[in-house]
Design an enzyme around this catalytic site. Sequence first.
Site, PDB file in Angstrom:
ATOM      1  N   GLU A  32      -6.226   1.232   3.736  1.00  0.00           N
ATOM      2  CA  GLU A  32      -4.849   1.967   3.446  1.00  0.00           C
ATOM      3  C   GLU A  32      -4.731   2.509   4.864  1.00  0.00           C
ATOM      4  O   GLU A  32      -5.596   2.899   5.707  1.00  0.00           O
ATOM      5  CB  GLU A  32      -5.272   3.307   2.625  1.00  0.00           C
ATOM      6  CG  GLU A  32      -4.249   3.654   1.870  1.00  0.00           C
ATOM      7  CD  GLU A  32      -3.767   2.686   0.635  1.00  0.00           C
ATOM      8  OE1 GLU A  32      -2.788   1.822   1.191  1.00  0.00           O
ATOM      9  OE2 GLU A  32      -4.276   2.532  -0.182  1.00  0.00           O
ATOM     10  N   GLY A 120       8.436   6.686  -7.109  1.00  0.00           N
ATOM     11  CA  GLY A 120       7.903   7.568  -5.906  1.00  0.00           C
ATOM     12  C   GLY A 120       6.708   7.726  -6.321  1.00  0.00           C
ATOM     13  O   GLY A 120       5.966   8.886  -5.963  1.00  0.00           O
ATOM     14  N   GLY A 122       4.042   5.670  -5.612  1.00  0.00           N
ATOM     15  CA  GLY A 122       3.033   5.034  -4.667  1.00  0.00           C
ATOM     16  C   GLY A 122       2.611   3.621  -5.041  1.00  0.00           C
ATOM     17  O   GLY A 122       1.581   3.142  -4.697  1.00  0.00           O
ATOM     18  N   SER A 124       4.842   1.246  -5.071  1.00  0.00           N
ATOM     19  CA  SER A 124       5.929   0.334  -4.156  1.00  0.00           C
ATOM     20  C   SER A 124       7.274  -0.121  -5.253  1.00  0.00           C
ATOM     21  O   SER A 124       7.911  -0.986  -5.117  1.00  0.00           O
ATOM     22  CB  SER A 124       5.322  -0.891  -4.037  1.00  0.00           C
ATOM     23  OG  SER A 124       4.549  -0.521  -2.983  1.00  0.00           O
ATOM     24  N   GLU A 158      13.576  -1.137   5.052  1.00  0.00           N
ATOM     25  CA  GLU A 158      12.768   0.210   5.118  1.00  0.00           C
ATOM     26  C   GLU A 158      12.658   0.774   6.397  1.00  0.00           C
ATOM     27  O   GLU A 158      12.980   1.962   6.466  1.00  0.00           O
ATOM     28  CB  GLU A 158      11.198  -0.369   4.530  1.00  0.00           C
ATOM     29  CG  GLU A 158      10.471   0.766   3.853  1.00  0.00           C
ATOM     30  CD  GLU A 158      10.820   1.131   2.635  1.00  0.00           C
ATOM     31  OE1 GLU A 158      11.304   2.314   2.901  1.00  0.00           O
ATOM     32  OE2 GLU A 158      10.899   0.415   1.720  1.00  0.00           O
ATOM     33  N   ASP A 170       3.361  -3.803   1.299  1.00  0.00           N
ATOM     34  CA  ASP A 170       4.336  -3.556  -0.050  1.00  0.00           C
ATOM     35  C   ASP A 170       5.051  -4.737  -0.307  1.00  0.00           C
ATOM     36  O   ASP A 170       5.102  -5.324  -1.311  1.00  0.00           O
ATOM     37  CB  ASP A 170       4.896  -2.212  -0.036  1.00  0.00           C
ATOM     38  CG  ASP A 170       4.085  -1.033   0.196  1.00  0.00           C
ATOM     39  OD1 ASP A 170       2.685  -1.217   0.274  1.00  0.00           O
ATOM     40  OD2 ASP A 170       4.564   0.262   0.216  1.00  0.00           O
TER      41      ASP A 170
HETATM   42  C1  GLA Z   1       3.049   3.081   2.113  1.00  0.00           C
HETATM   43  C2  GLA Z   1       3.724   1.784   2.878  1.00  0.00           C
HETATM   44  C3  GLA Z   1       2.684   0.861   3.307  1.00  0.00           C
HETATM   45  C4  GLA Z   1       1.259   1.193   3.815  1.00  0.00           C
HETATM   46  C5  GLA Z   1       0.878   2.264   2.810  1.00  0.00           C
HETATM   47  C6  GLA Z   1      -0.402   2.795   3.255  1.00  0.00           C
HETATM   48  O1  GLA Z   1       3.021   2.140   0.819  1.00  0.00           O
HETATM   49  O2  GLA Z   1       4.898   1.480   2.459  1.00  0.00           O
HETATM   50  O3  GLA Z   1       3.537  -0.079   4.456  1.00  0.00           O
HETATM   51  O4  GLA Z   1       1.296   1.617   4.800  1.00  0.00           O
HETATM   52  O5  GLA Z   1       1.698   3.064   2.578  1.00  0.00           O
HETATM   53  O6  GLA Z   1      -1.579   1.948   3.207  1.00  0.00           O
END
Ligand code: GLA
Length: 383
Positions: A32, A120, A122, A124, A158, A170
């Site tokens: 991460e 939102g 996390g 993606s 993005e 992502d």
């Molecule tokens: C988000 C970002 C990714 C990555 C994660 C953390 O999902 O979009 O690119 O940096 O956070 O690992």
Amino acid sequence: MKAELESKFKEIYGKEAAATYTTPGRVNLIGEHIDYNGGLVLPCAITLGTMLSIAPNDDHVIRFSSMNFPQSYTIEVKSSYQKSGTDWYNYPLGVIECFQLRGKNITGFDFLFNGTIPIGSGLSSSAAIEVVTAYALNDYMELGFSRLDLVLLCKDVENKFMGVNSGIMDQFAVAFGESEKAILLNCDTLKFQLIDCYLGKYSLAVINTNKSRKLSESKYNERVAECQQALADLQQEITIHNLCELTGEKLALHKHLINDPTVLNRATHVVTENDRVILAAKALNERNITLFGKLMYASHESLRTLYDVSGLELDTIVDYCATFEHVIGARMTGAGFGGCAIALVETEYIEEFRTGLTAYYTEKVGYEPSVYISEVGDGAKKI
Ligand code: GLA
């Protein structure tokens, strides 16, 4: 789902959809805040996703509708577009802009989206809407971009259109995911390897904190800047291009170059997390779920203490997991600051887990989490 989307398309636009596509969300198993530091990540695509039906129009407009939001948008076809506000249609609009910047004119089109990824959270949802739009236009208009080209294009959406300095993980995971496989991706070279996501008697639980968060409003860009600072400090004496070229041991030898203790903590997380991904990929390959689970907990601890991207909600989930004997590993996944955690839970104890976690979390946090049992799904495709 497909039939429902296509019938809604007909209802809204008064004509048949010309083609329908789908893209998954993703969870990151480990690695991460590594992608923008050029290291290794281990995400997989999940079966929650975003579908899109499209058809061209002769009206010289682009129309965006979604089954998830009441508001629709109609935009005149132009040679260039800019982000306007924070509404969801900016993602597909950004994709159109990035195609145009690459010399491909997008003419009138009607779009209808339907997503099952909680927004939102996390998982993606934004990468999924970007990639499904890019994949659909590329396929339908026969624009000739490769899957990797589309991933890079969506990363531009993005970074340049939405203003979030996120890495490539992502978009890559939702485009390249394969059922039952995790993707070991080197974010520097973009070389990747698929690893069997064999979890034995465990299932992958995805636990949504249900804490609302917006990546662009979070401290994400601040963390990116802190890593850039650490890299610049280290480059005074050593020749490296990104933080993940260092191991934990090597960073320890050069840590005197980083004066700010917070920046040193960020760098320490990054290099030790990258080391953990190597161990975790090996553990998954060898079907050593016990070791994999330990590495998940260690990853969470580092994100909580050194990287400071967890919080009460995510910590409460992981704390509960550590006391529930049928969980072998748990951690936050994605950017953090809310969003989701993942846990490997013995399949036959899932209901007990759900009940116990919900009670524990609700008492500490004040509202309920959502627990999904996810399967590892496929990447972007036409359906
Ligand atoms: C988000 C970002 C990714 C990555 C994660 C953390 O999902 O979009 O690119 O940096 O956070 O690992």
